[in-house]
Design a protein around this motif. Structure first.
Motif, mmCIF file in Angstrom:
data_model
loop_
_atom_site.group_PDB
_atom_site.id
_atom_site.type_symbol
_atom_site.label_atom_id
_atom_site.label_comp_id
_atom_site.label_asym_id
_atom_site.label_seq_id
_atom_site.Cartn_x
_atom_site.Cartn_y
_atom_site.Cartn_z
ATOM 1 N N PHE A 32 4.802 9.447 -9.845
ATOM 2 C CA PHE A 32 5.031 9.730 -8.424
ATOM 3 C C PHE A 32 6.458 10.194 -8.160
ATOM 4 O O PHE A 32 6.678 11.172 -7.440
ATOM 5 N N ILE A 86 7.431 -0.173 -4.033
ATOM 6 C CA ILE A 86 8.111 0.268 -5.255
ATOM 7 C C ILE A 86 9.526 -0.311 -5.319
ATOM 8 O O ILE A 86 10.022 -0.637 -6.398
ATOM 9 N N GLY A 87 10.151 -0.467 -4.137
ATOM 10 C CA GLY A 87 11.501 -1.029 -4.093
ATOM 11 C C GLY A 87 11.605 -2.424 -4.693
ATOM 12 O O GLY A 87 12.684 -2.852 -5.100
ATOM 13 N N ILE A 122 -0.839 7.661 -2.779
ATOM 14 C CA ILE A 122 -0.073 6.438 -2.539
ATOM 15 C C ILE A 122 0.126 6.280 -1.037
ATOM 16 O O ILE A 122 0.331 7.271 -0.331
ATOM 17 N N THR A 123 0.012 5.041 -0.558
ATOM 18 C CA THR A 123 0.188 4.797 0.871
ATOM 19 C C THR A 123 1.658 4.513 1.170
ATOM 20 O O THR A 123 2.460 4.288 0.265
ATOM 21 N N ASP A 135 -6.783 7.646 -1.329
ATOM 22 C CA ASP A 135 -5.332 7.777 -1.288
ATOM 23 C C ASP A 135 -4.657 6.586 -1.954
ATOM 24 O O ASP A 135 -3.515 6.245 -1.634
ATOM 25 N N ARG A 136 -5.393 5.907 -2.834
ATOM 26 C CA ARG A 136 -4.780 4.792 -3.566
ATOM 27 C C ARG A 136 -5.013 4.997 -5.051
ATOM 28 O O ARG A 136 -6.144 5.220 -5.483
ATOM 29 N N TYR A 143 16.092 3.559 -11.571
ATOM 30 C CA TYR A 143 15.811 2.152 -11.893
ATOM 31 C C TYR A 143 16.059 1.858 -13.372
ATOM 32 O O TYR A 143 15.807 0.751 -13.834
ATOM 33 N N ARG A 149 12.146 1.676 1.353
ATOM 34 C CA ARG A 149 12.013 1.362 -0.073
ATOM 35 C C ARG A 149 13.360 0.907 -0.647
ATOM 36 O O ARG A 149 13.422 -0.044 -1.430
ATOM 37 N N THR A 191 4.493 2.716 -1.227
ATOM 38 C CA THR A 191 5.751 3.400 -1.523
ATOM 39 C C THR A 191 6.933 2.452 -1.324
ATOM 40 O O THR A 191 7.852 2.403 -2.141
#
Lengths: 247, 286
Positions: free
Chosen positions: B160, A98-99, A90-91, B215-216, B168, A150, A95
């Motif tokens: 992740f 995501i927020g 994930i970059t 990286d994705r 959330y 985030r 990240t």
């Protein structure tokens, strides 16, 4: 007046030990509160219980007069840093994105509007040039700033941060504090679990001193005096005095 | 070339190729989440745990898909229950439950003396794919792709950062069991192509190869599916041409691809890493 946070008679156990005992307090909107106390005082547990991440034994938790589940979108949480997989593909940008998930909703994806906003949040923490890096390639301080970005992307009313300054560089700490103070000006409420007593007086307007029970909650100078502090840090102080004698 | 001609000629080969390609795609997709969540062993477990379900399905004359999904999901729930309610660690719970299910499956198959060939269930026999099997695989493929697309955000976040997912209000364990159900379905779809014993390789190896190259997450999923397809096609070629078990040849191709990535990935490959380290040393010693 409705409080941003109102905790009443909260009891929480962790692996069978009661680590939060009968804690009650309320936080006014727009204030910046530090939660302090010795190791094992239940500071992180208190925050996690407030968010419903660990079950409470007893007590009532309200945010703006409502139950936690009704206002989750408005509450941003920045947990302790070590708990994620740093090699995840994930970059930095994704990240922060995501927020925006809670407001995007189920079965939908962040669009241009959300991406532009996430980038703006990344700019606020000064890391827009790192947007395409993998998250694990950043330094500890930079990572913490990404997680603050985030939290900002969520457009929260209330922020809960768990030891955000542990193991990070001075510049990152200053950036984070500056942003938190800006949020406070916008009438957002901020609660921080904090370890380093030396800076507690400059960072917060109120302190909550915890050692399983709530020892004292009030303005910074009411809490940071020897008499009050010794109640929570009794063992540490004894140790210090002994060290002074032998020295 | 003979292989391509044969595909044009024989319907059974067309079905085999089509089924293998679908299996390659869905194994890559689900495998990506499996390796990122550190659940490779769980993948192995579920694939073995479908055996008693397959045996019972044949005995009762229902589609083996139903029984396989039932015992696969039951085993996943059993593993979760044992590791959460005792001091037994997760990998041990996995080891106990999947071997029990597998042993039960072997006994059932022997006792029922069913017409199913145990060897084919264990090692795959893609050249004997029936049209009904092919459609089950396609159906599973559609379900897997649509579900992963619909819940992509939730799958990403719970893999992740489960703490934030919980903050959330996302139910991590619901997503876990959703993934376990998909995993079981993928295993069933792969039974005829690669067989129970080697399903885990199709789940893990293409996904691990992809993991070394990007990286994705979404790129990783596409790459993993792509490597799955390449392995399936080339593997099938070797299987057909040299009359070898299709599961074994497909897995060997997947492994070869992994080796290439392991050595030559721009960012994570050992060859580039050692070259970069040497350059650095030379620079510093100037």
């Amino acid at each position: 007046m409705v409080h941003a946070v109102k905790v009443s008679r909260l009891h929480v156990s962790y692996f069978g030990n009661e680590v939060v005992r009968d804690v009650s307090f309320s936080v006014n909107q727009g204030s910046m509160v530090g939660i302090i106390g010795p190791n094992g005082a239940g500071k992180s547990t208190l925050i996690k219980a407030m968010l419903g991440l660990i079950p409470k034994d007893k007590g009532d938790i309200r945010f703006y007069g409502k139950e936690t589940n009704e206002v989750r979108k408005q509450i941003a949480y920045v947990p302790q840093r070590s708990q994620i997989d740093w090699t995840f593909p994930i970059t930095v940008m994704d990240t922060v994105l995501i927020g925006t998930y809670p407001s995007v909703g189920l079965f939908k994806f962040p669009k241009k509007k959300e991406k532009a906003w996430a980038l703006e949040c990344l700019k606020k923490v000064g890391l827009e040039e790192y947007r395409d890096r993998q998250i694990g390639e950043l330094s500890g301080g930079q990572q913490q700033r990404v997680f603050l970005a985030r939290a900002l992307a969520q457009k929260p009313e209330l922020l809960l941060l768990d030891e955000p300054f542990v193991g990070i560089d001075v510049a990152s700490e200053e950036t984070i504090i500056r942003i938190l103070k800006e949020l406070q000006v916008e009438d957002k409420t901020i609660v921080v679990v904090h370890h380093d007593l030396s800076k507690a007086n400059t960072y917060f307007d109120q302190l909550l001193l915890l050692n399983k029970e709530l020892i004292k909650f009030g303005a910074v100078d009411e809490v940071l005096n020897r008499e009050i502090m010794s109640k929570a840090y009794a063992r540490e102080l004894q140790f210090l005095e002994k060290a002074e004698v032998t020295a | 070339m003979e292989f391509i001609q044969a595909i044009g000629q024989y319907e059974f080969l067309q079905k085999a190729l089509f089924t293998s390609v679908v299996v390659g795609i869905i194994c890559g997709i689900i495998g990506s989440f499996i390796i990122l969540r550190g659940m490779s062993l769980m993948g192995d477990a579920i694939s073995h745990a479908v055996l008693p379900g397959v045996a019972l399905s044949y005995a009762f004359g229902v589609n083996f898909f139903i029984g396989a999904v039932a015992t696969g999901v039951l085993t996943a729930i059993g593993i979760g229950y044992v590791s959460q309610n005792s001091r037994i660690k997760n990998d041990t719970a996995i080891g106990i439950l999947f071997t029990s299910a597998f042993a039960l499956g072997i006994i059932l198959i022997t006792m029922l003396k069913s017409s199913t060939d145990l060897y084919h269930i264990l090692f795959g026999n893609v050249l004997a794919v029936r049209p009904s099997d092919m459609w089950v695989t396609v159906g599973i493929g559609i379900v897997v792709i649509v579900t992963v697309y619909a819940f992509f955000k939730e799958l990403l976040l719970t893999s992740f950062d489960p703490t934030i997912a919980a903050a959330y209000g996302l139910r991590n364990n619901l997503i876990h069991y959703l993934l376990m159900t998909l995993l079981t379905m993928v295993t069933v779809a792969s039974l005829q192509t690669v067989g129970i014993v080697l399903v885990v390789a199709m789940l893990i190896t293409p996904a691990a190869t992809a993991y070394l190259l990007t990286d994705r997450l979404w790129v990783m999923i596409y790459l993993a599916a792509g490597f799955g397809v390449i392995s399936a096609i080339i593997g099938l070629y070797f299987s057909f041409t040299y009359n070898l078990a299709s599961g074994a040849t497909i897995v060997m191709v997947a492994t070869a691809l992994f080796l290439l990535a392991f050595l030559f990935s721009r960012k994570h490959g050992v060859v580039w890493k050692s070259i970069r380290a040497r350059q650095k040393r030379v620079e510093l010693s100037k």
